[in-house]
Design an enzyme around this catalytic site. Structure first.
Site: not given
Ligand SMILES: Nc1ncnc2c1ncn2[C@@H]1O[C@H](COP(=O)(O)OP(=O)(O)O)[C@@H](O)[C@H]1O
Ligand SMILES: [Mg+2]
Length: 315
Positions: A14, A150, A223, A262, A264, A278, A280, A284
């Site tokens: 990433e 990702s 992205y 964050r 998900d 999960e 993060n 991002g």
């Protein structure tokens, strides 16, 4: 005003996303009046930090080394305060198997799963257990590497014939993989920010990611502007939205996250149940990333967001 090292790039898959997150953070820090010391993370990291002695490090790395506790451990050793979660939360969140076990133990709903190291297949005949696993999880089955982000290495196996190649793909990213029950539903992301005045973490408006083309949004579409639609705040009934927010906050606390993060989730279309996929620990921060979108929906500008993350660092 502080001297802030911005750690970005690195050697993870990433890297490009991190360079974009980092560049944006640098601009914001400059506008906020800080002295910015950009560092593209590599073998010279410790020397660069020793030479520059920043007051604080803003870690804008994603994925391996940057988000899994490695860089955080080095910053601890060097006594440099840093943004975001500490070592132990990073280690747990970066490994989906560790995170999901913690969730399951605590009663936080996460899709059923079985996880194996490569050795289970090489030395213990785990392949012979696949029919039993397939029977319990039911098709389609999601196969993913334990430590990767990702959507890299994630495959949806629709039949028993798809499973071996999905495992090979996942094992190309990690020595540990999981087979997970598929949740047919809506994809939600809940960003969390710690309060600056010592108040606890709070959930930002929920973002729903709506894939436009693929089965689910893959690395490229994530992205590339326009290939995934984002709705923020997600259109949810009040009860579902508040359940989602409290699940996200519970998971954030369970893993010991700090600063920002964050979570998900999937919302099952069939049952209305929510499942945490999960967490993060360094979401991002690019123009198309979800956390900045959620912050904006809450009336927090990108500069405000960066100031708040920096302000939550324990010094
Ligand atoms: N069990 C699942 N059921 C349905 N979709 C899933 C499932 N697991 C992952 N996905 C899809 O794959 C995407 C990436 O999965 P995730 O577990 O968040 O890993 P990462 O973002 O670290 O690659 C999710 O956002 C979702 O679109
Ligand atoms: Mg994810």
């Amino acid at each position: 005003m502080s001297r802030v090292a911005v750690l970005k790039g690195g050697r993870s898959l990433e890297r490009q996303v991190s360079l974009r997150s980092g560049a944006r953070v640098q601009d914001a820090l400059e506008r906020l009046g800080h002295e910015v010391l950009p560092i593209d993370v590599g073998p010279g990291l410790v020397d660069a930090l020793s030479a520059q002695r920043p007051d604080v490090a803003f870690v804008a790395l994603h994925g391996r080394d940057g988000e899994d506790g490695t860089v955080q451990e080095l910053l601890e050793v060097m006594g440099i305060p840093y943004t975001g979660s500490g070592v132990s939360a990073c280690i747990r969140a970066a490994d989906k198997v560790l995170a999901k076990h913690a969730m399951r133990d605590r009663g936080i709903p996460t899709p059923d799963f079985y996880a194996f190291n490569e050795t289970a297949f090489e030395a213990l005949g785990a392949a012979q257990a696949l029919p039993a696993i397939e029977e319990r999880l039911e098709f389609p089955i999601v196969v993913k590497p334990a430590r990767q982000g990702s959507a890299l290495g994630i495959k949806f196996a629709r039949t028993p014939g798809d499973v071996p190649s999905a495992l090979v793909a996942a094992f190309s990213y990690d020595r540990k993989v999981l087979l997970e029950r598929y949740v047919h539903g809506r994809e939600l992301a809940i960003s969390i920010l710690d309060g600056t005045d010592g108040s606890g973490p709070a959930a930002l408006p929920i973002v729903e990611a709506v894939p436009k083309e693929e089965d689910f949004y893959d690395f490229e579409s994530r992205y590339e502007i326009g290939r995934t639609g984002f709705v923020c705040p997600a259109e949810l009934d009040d009860e579902t939205a508040s359940r989602a927010r409290s699940l996200a906050l519970d998971t954030y606390a369970l893993l010991g996250c700090a600063g920002f993060g964050r979570v998900d989730l999937m919302l099952s279309i069939e049952t209305g149940e929510l499942y945490v996929l999960e967490v993060n620990t360094i979401p991002g921060l690019t123009e198309t990333s979800l956390l900045p979108q959620a912050a904006e929906a809450a009336g927090i500008s990108f500069d405000g967001l960066v100031a708040r993350v920096l302000g939550s660092v324990a010094r």
